[in-house]
Design a protein around this motif. Structure first.
Motif, PDB file in Angstrom:
ATOM      1  N   GLY A  15       0.825  -1.208   0.000  1.00 47.39           N
ATOM      2  CA  GLY A  15       0.000   0.000   0.000  1.00 47.39           C
ATOM      3  C   GLY A  15       0.858   1.257   0.000  1.00 47.39           C
ATOM      4  O   GLY A  15       0.584   2.215  -0.742  1.00 47.39           O
ATOM      5  N   THR A  16       1.910   1.241   0.822  1.00 51.80           N
ATOM      6  CA  THR A  16       2.824   2.394   0.864  1.00 51.80           C
ATOM      7  C   THR A  16       3.504   2.596  -0.484  1.00 51.80           C
ATOM      8  O   THR A  16       3.623   3.726  -0.981  1.00 51.80           O
ATOM      9  N   LEU A  17       3.951   1.480  -1.091  1.00 49.94           N
ATOM     10  CA  LEU A  17       4.605   1.567  -2.398  1.00 49.94           C
ATOM     11  C   LEU A  17       3.642   2.068  -3.473  1.00 49.94           C
ATOM     12  O   LEU A  17       4.022   2.847  -4.349  1.00 49.94           O
ATOM     13  N   ASN A  18       2.395   1.601  -3.411  1.00 47.65           N
ATOM     14  CA  ASN A  18       1.399   2.060  -4.383  1.00 47.65           C
ATOM     15  C   ASN A  18       1.165   3.562  -4.267  1.00 47.65           C
ATOM     16  O   ASN A  18       1.071   4.271  -5.275  1.00 47.65           O
ATOM     17  N   LYS A  19       1.086   4.052  -3.015  1.00 46.44           N
ATOM     18  CA  LYS A  19       0.912   5.490  -2.821  1.00 46.44           C
ATOM     19  C   LYS A  19       2.112   6.260  -3.354  1.00 46.44           C
ATOM     20  O   LYS A  19       1.968   7.282  -4.023  1.00 46.44           O
ATOM     21  N   ALA A  20       3.324   5.731  -3.035  1.00 49.34           N
ATOM     22  CA  ALA A  20       4.541   6.398  -3.513  1.00 49.34           C
ATOM     23  C   ALA A  20       4.602   6.381  -5.030  1.00 49.34           C
ATOM     24  O   ALA A  20       4.956   7.385  -5.667  1.00 49.34           O
ATOM     25  N   PHE A  21       4.235   5.228  -5.645  1.00 49.14           N
ATOM     26  CA  PHE A  21       4.264   5.123  -7.101  1.00 49.14           C
ATOM     27  C   PHE A  21       3.242   6.067  -7.733  1.00 49.14           C
ATOM     28  O   PHE A  21       3.518   6.712  -8.746  1.00 49.14           O
ATOM     29  N   SER A  22       2.062   6.141  -7.123  1.00 48.74           N
ATOM     30  CA  SER A  22       1.026   7.043  -7.637  1.00 48.74           C
ATOM     31  C   SER A  22       1.504   8.489  -7.581  1.00 48.74           C
ATOM     32  O   SER A  22       1.288   9.273  -8.510  1.00 48.74           O
ATOM     33  N   LEU A  23       2.181   8.829  -6.470  1.00 49.32           N
ATOM     34  CA  LEU A  23       2.702  10.188  -6.327  1.00 49.32           C
ATOM     35  C   LEU A  23       3.776  10.471  -7.362  1.00 49.32           C
ATOM     36  O   LEU A  23       3.780  11.529  -8.003  1.00 49.32           O
ATOM     37  N   VAL A  24       4.675   9.483  -7.547  1.00 48.20           N
ATOM     38  CA  VAL A  24       5.738   9.646  -8.553  1.00 48.20           C
ATOM     39  C   VAL A  24       5.130   9.769  -9.945  1.00 48.20           C
ATOM     40  O   VAL A  24       5.536  10.606 -10.756  1.00 48.20           O
ATOM     41  N   LEU A  25       4.132   8.911 -10.230  1.00 45.62           N
ATOM     42  CA  LEU A  25       3.483   8.941 -11.536  1.00 45.62           C
ATOM     43  C   LEU A  25       2.784  10.276 -11.759  1.00 45.62           C
ATOM     44  O   LEU A  25       2.863  10.860 -12.847  1.00 45.62           O
ATOM     45  N   GLU A  26       2.111  10.749 -10.713  1.00 42.02           N
ATOM     46  CA  GLU A  26       1.424  12.038 -10.823  1.00 42.02           C
ATOM     47  C   GLU A  26       2.434  13.159 -11.058  1.00 42.02           C
ATOM     48  O   GLU A  26       2.236  14.008 -11.930  1.00 42.02           O
ATOM     49  N   ASN A  27       3.521  13.130 -10.277  1.00 45.79           N
ATOM     50  CA  ASN A  27       4.562  14.147 -10.456  1.00 45.79           C
ATOM     51  C   ASN A  27       5.190  14.049 -11.844  1.00 45.79           C
ATOM     52  O   ASN A  27       5.514  15.062 -12.469  1.00 45.79           O
ATOM     53  N   LYS A  28       5.362  12.795 -12.316  1.00 44.48           N
ATOM     54  CA  LYS A  28       5.940  12.595 -13.640  1.00 44.48           C
ATOM     55  C   LYS A  28       5.017  13.153 -14.716  1.00 44.48           C
ATOM     56  O   LYS A  28       5.475  13.801 -15.663  1.00 44.48           O
ATOM     57  N   GLU A  29       3.714  12.885 -14.552  1.00 46.93           N
ATOM     58  CA  GLU A  29       2.756  13.399 -15.531  1.00 46.93           C
ATOM     59  C   GLU A  29       2.737  14.921 -15.535  1.00 46.93           C
ATOM     60  O   GLU A  29       2.685  15.549 -16.595  1.00 46.93           O
ATOM     61  N   VAL A  30       2.805  15.496 -14.322  1.00 43.86           N
ATOM     62  CA  VAL A  30       2.856  16.958 -14.230  1.00 43.86           C
ATOM     63  C   VAL A  30       4.122  17.481 -14.885  1.00 43.86           C
ATOM     64  O   VAL A  30       4.099  18.459 -15.646  1.00 43.86           O
ATOM     65  N   ALA A  31       5.256  16.786 -14.577  1.00 50.79           N
ATOM     66  CA  ALA A  31       6.531  17.211 -15.160  1.00 50.79           C
ATOM     67  C   ALA A  31       6.507  17.077 -16.680  1.00 50.79           C
ATOM     68  O   ALA A  31       6.979  17.963 -17.400  1.00 50.79           O
ATOM     69  N   LEU A  32       5.933  15.954 -17.169  1.00 51.57           N
ATOM     70  CA  LEU A  32       5.857  15.753 -18.614  1.00 51.57           C
ATOM     71  C   LEU A  32       4.970  16.808 -19.268  1.00 51.57           C
ATOM     72  O   LEU A  32       5.279  17.314 -20.353  1.00 51.57           O
ATOM     73  N   ALA A  33       3.854  17.114 -18.601  1.00 55.78           N
ATOM     74  CA  ALA A  33       2.967  18.145 -19.143  1.00 55.78           C
ATOM     75  C   ALA A  33       3.691  19.485 -19.190  1.00 55.78           C
ATOM     76  O   ALA A  33       3.595  20.229 -20.170  1.00 55.78           O
ATOM     77  N   GLY A  34       4.444  19.765 -18.104  1.00 54.28           N
ATOM     78  CA  GLY A  34       5.208  21.010 -18.084  1.00 54.28           C
ATOM     79  C   GLY A  34       6.274  21.036 -19.158  1.00 54.28           C
ATOM     80  O   GLY A  34       6.476  22.062 -19.836  1.00 54.28           O
ATOM     81  N   MET A  35       6.971  19.893 -19.336  1.00 51.53           N
ATOM     82  CA  MET A  35       8.002  19.816 -20.377  1.00 51.53           C
ATOM     83  C   MET A  35       7.396  19.952 -21.762  1.00 51.53           C
ATOM     84  O   MET A  35       7.964  20.604 -22.643  1.00 51.53           O
ATOM     85  N   THR A  36       6.220  19.315 -21.948  1.00 53.44           N
ATOM     86  CA  THR A  36       5.553  19.408 -23.248  1.00 53.44           C
ATOM     87  C   THR A  36       5.182  20.853 -23.553  1.00 53.44           C
ATOM     88  O   THR A  36       5.403  21.350 -24.670  1.00 53.44           O
ATOM     89  N   THR A  37       4.622  21.524 -22.543  1.00 53.29           N
ATOM     90  CA  THR A  37       4.269  22.935 -22.719  1.00 53.29           C
ATOM     91  C   THR A  37       5.501  23.767 -23.019  1.00 53.29           C
ATOM     92  O   THR A  37       5.492  24.636 -23.909  1.00 53.29           O
ATOM     93  N   GLN A  38       6.569  23.482 -22.272  1.00 53.89           N
ATOM     94  CA  GLN A  38       7.811  24.232 -22.475  1.00 53.89           C
ATOM     95  C   GLN A  38       8.390  23.975 -23.860  1.00 53.89           C
ATOM     96  O   GLN A  38       8.863  24.899 -24.529  1.00 53.89           O
TER      97      GLN A  38
END
Length: 236
Positions: A81-104
């Motif tokens: 459960g802890t790993l799933n939460k951490a992975f979800s957070l990383v994935l969310e941050n990655k998606e945000v980062a990718l969206a930011g990179m795409t915009t940039q």
């Protein structure tokens, strides 16, 4: 006769004694068997008790093992459960980062296109300045640096120059060029024309830079854009 009677009595006594011994032996044998049976039963009962205790101990150990496994499973579930939460957070941050990179990247791409467009217009203006330098009778004269102005399609260069600080027209030039590198010595790379200062010449808007689209500089003969026209002006 008396001796005979005594002998018979003695013999009878011996027989009776033998019978008694036999009877006692049989009783002793029975008692021995019974004792042996009791001993065997006691041993068997003791063995059963030992086995029962061993079985209970085994059951207790199994229960302890099962409890330990349940605890381990619960711990693993918590870790997952802890790993799933951490992975979800990383994935969310990655998606945000990718969206930011795409915009940039899109912004950088647009900036690069705008820069390419600006450089293309600059190259065209430098070519027009070179054309004016070669087209004027004196090669360029007057009290100030001479100027290249975009020619409005409906006016002559006398009118365009006359309405500016650089009020004298020396030439009206029309130039165009093709994209890409030359591949032969007979290939046309561009065009030029001089309409003269007094006439509007060809009044097509396709030759008017001010009225052209931003990407018009990338157009050439293949898209019907033969020339862009400029006025070579100087200060009297």
């Amino acid at each position: 006769k008396q001796w005979y009677q005594r002998r018979v009595a003695i013999t009878a006594g011996i027989v009776s004694l033998n019978d008694l011994v036999t009877e006692l032996s049989e009783k002793i044998a029975k008692l021995t068997i019974s004792s042996a049976e009791n001993t065997a039963e006691m041993k068997l009962s003791k063995a059963e008790t030992t086995l029962s205790r061993a079985a209970r101990s085994k059951e207790i150990e199994d229960l302890k093992t099962d409890a330990a496994r349940v605890s381990e499973v619960e711990s693993l579930k918590e870790q997952i459960g802890t790993l799933n939460k951490a992975f979800s957070l990383v994935l969310e941050n990655k998606e945000v980062a990718l969206a930011g990179m795409t915009t940039q990247m899109e912004a950088m791409k647009e900036e690069q296109v705008e820069l390419d467009r600006a450089h293309a217009w600059q190259a065209l203006h430098m070519a027009a300045a070179a054309a004016c330098r070669g087209s004027t009778p004196t090669g360029g004269s007057g009290p100030n640096g001479n100027a290249v102005l975009a020619k409005e399609n409906t006016r002559s260069c006398d009118q365009v120059c006359g309405a500016s600080y650089f009020n004298v027209c020396d030439a009206d030039i029309s130039i165009s060029g093709y994209k890409g590198q030359a591949t032969s010595y007979s290939q046309r790379l561009g065009h030029f024309y001089n309409y003269g200062c007094g006439s509007p010449g060809n009044t097509s808007e396709r030759f008017d830079e001010v009225k052209a689209g931003g990407d018009g500089v990338f157009s050439d003969h293949s898209t019907g854009n033969w020339y862009y026209r400029f006025c070579c002006c100087r200060k009297a």
